[in-house]
Design an enzyme around this catalytic site. Structure first.
Site: not given
Length: 380
Positions: A157, A185
Site C-alpha cells: 500500500y 494509514h
C-alpha cells in the site's frame, strides 16, 4: 430511567458489528455501536461478562457518571476492547436520553451549529484511471471531498514514489476544485511521512491522514516543521487523552478519532471542545466497520460543535447491499445537493431490528497481516 436490561448483539449484515442494546424499566430502548474490527468477540465478552452486569439498575440519565465509572472505576482503563465497549454503552445512553425527552441528541449537545455535515468519500484504487472514475462518480453525487489513495490496502500500500506520482496525476486530471485527501494509514516511518507530505504539497491536499503510527507522537514535530500540508490523526487512538499533546501543540489540523473506540459521544464531544480552543477541527473516522449506529452518533456531534471540519462517509447499502437495510432503519442520510449528512431524532434517530439482526450470524474475520517484500511484518 432505570436500566432494566443490557444486551450485546453481534450481527453481520455484510460486516460484523457489535451493538449494545439498553432497555429501561419504562420500555425505552437505546442503541450503541461497540464494533472493534477483527476483535468483535473480545468486545462482546467484555460487555457480556463485565460491563452489562454493572449497568442493570443504574440510572440511564446519568450519562457522565456511568462514563466515569466504566472508564476510571475499573482501574484497568482504556485500550481498544474496553473503550469500544464503553463507546457502545455511551451511545446507547445518549440515545435513551434523547428518546426520553423526544429530542435529537444534537439538541442535548447544545443544538445545531450547521444544517448538514460535509463528507468525504473513498475513491482510492490500484490505478489512476480507476481513481478518477470513482472521483467523477462521487462528484456526480455532490461529494467534492475525495480520498484518493493509490494502491491496495491489503497489499503493498505504501510505495512512496507511487503515492506521490499517482496523486499528483489525479490532481492534474481532476483540476483544482475537488478537495483531495490521502490516507497513509499509519504505515509510514517518519522519513517516509516527510517525503510523502512534501512531495504532495503541489497537489494542495485538504489533509494528509494518519501519516505516522500512534506511538510516534514526537515525530509529528519534525513532520510539522517539514511540510505545509494539513495533517489529520486519531483513528487508532482508543483513549481520549492520547490526542492531547497533538492538539495542544497544534501538531495536527484535524482530530480524527472514532466514536466507537475513543469513548463514544461523551469523549468525542469533550475532545472537540479541546480542539476548538487550539483551532483544531474534527474529521471523525467513519469507515465501513463503524456501524450505521456509530455513523449516526458521529453526525449528531458534527452538527452540534463549532469546529467541525469534515465527516468520513460510508454508503452502507452501496458497500454491503440490502442486508444493511434489513437490520438498520433511519440514521444519517446523504443530501446530494450539498454533499452532506443529516440526522434527526428522537435520540440518535436510528433503530435496529433485533430479530433481523439475529438472522445474520457472526463470521470470524481478521484483518490480513501485511508484510514487506523481505517478509517482515508491516503496519496494517
Amino acid at each position: 430511567m432505570e436500566i432494566r436490561h443490557a444486551e450485546v448483539l453481534l450481527t453481520r449484515p455484510g460486516r460484523n458489528y457489535v451493538l449494545v442494546r439498553l432497555e429501561t424499566a419504562d420500555g425505552l430502548v437505546g442503541w450503541g455501536d461497540a464494533t472493534l474490527n477483527g476483535r468483535e468477540k473480545a468486545v462482546e465478552a467484555a460487555l457480556t461478562h463485565h460491563v452489562a452486569p454493572e449497568l442493570e439498575g443504574r440510572d440511564a440519565g446519568r450519562v457522565e457518571d456511568v462514563w466515569q465509572s466504566l472508564f476510571r472505576g475499573t482501574y484497568w482503563r482504556g485500550g481498544p476492547v474496553l473503550n469500544s465497549a464503553l463507546s457502545g454503552v455511551d451511545m446507547a445512553l445518549w440515545d435513551l436520553k434523547g428518546k426520553a425527552v423526544g429530542a435529537p441528541v444534537f439538541d442535548l449537545l447544545g443544538g445545531r451549529t450547521r444544517e448538514y455535515a460535509t463528507v468525504y468519500t473513498h475513491c482510492g484504487a490500484e490505478t489512476v484511471d480507476h481513481i478518477v472514475d470513482n472521483a467523477e462518480a462521487a462528484l456526480d453525487r455532490g461529494i467534492d471531498h475525495l480520498r484518493v489513495n493509490v494502491g491496495d490496502p491489503s497489499g503493498q500500500y505504501l510505495n512512496v514514489d507511487r503515492v506521490v506520482d499517482g496523486v499528483t496525476e489525479v490532481r492534474d486530471r481532476l483540476g483544482s476544485a475537488p478537495e483531495l485527501i490521502v490516507d497513509v494509514h499509519g504505515r509510514a516511518s517518519p522519513r517516509e511521512a516527510r517525503r510523502i507530505a512534501t512531495g504532495l504539497e503541489p497537489a494542495d491536499l485538504f489533509f494528509l491522514e494518519d501519516p505516522l503510527r500512534p506511538e510516534n507522537k514526537d515525530a509529528f514535530r519534525e513532520l510539522r516543521a517539514a511540510t505545509t500540508a494539513p495533517l489529520a490523526m486519531g483513528e487508532l487512538f482508543t483513549n481520549p487523552w492520547e490526542m492531547r499533546p497533538l492538539v495542544e501543540e497544534r501538531l495536527v489540523d484535524f482530530l480524527r478519532v472514532d466514536l466507537a473506540h475513543v469513548g463514544g459521544i461523551t469523549a468525542a464531544n469533550k475532545l472537540a471542545a479541546v480542539g476548538e480552543h487550539h483551532y483544531v477541527e474534527t474529521a471523525f473516522h467513519g469507515p465501513p466497520d463503524l456501524s450505521p449506529v456509530g455513523q449516526a452518533a458521529s453526525v449528531h456531534v458534527d452538527l452540534s460543535i463549532p469546529n467541525f471540519g469534515i465527516q468520513e462517509f460510508t454508503d452502507y447499502e452501496d458497500v454491503y447491499g440490502e442486508s444493511v437495510g434489513d437490520v438498520f432503519a433511519g440514521g444519517a442520510t446523504l443530501d446530494e445537493s450539498v454533499g452532506g449528512l443529516n440526522v434527526g431524532g428522537p435520540g440518535l434517530g436510528i433503530e435496529v431490528d433485533r430479530e433481523a439482526a439475529r438472522e445474520y450470524d457472526y463470521e470470524r474475520e481478521h484483518l490480513p497481516t501485511v508484510r514487506h517484500e523481505d517478509g517482515s511484518v508491516a503496519d496494517w
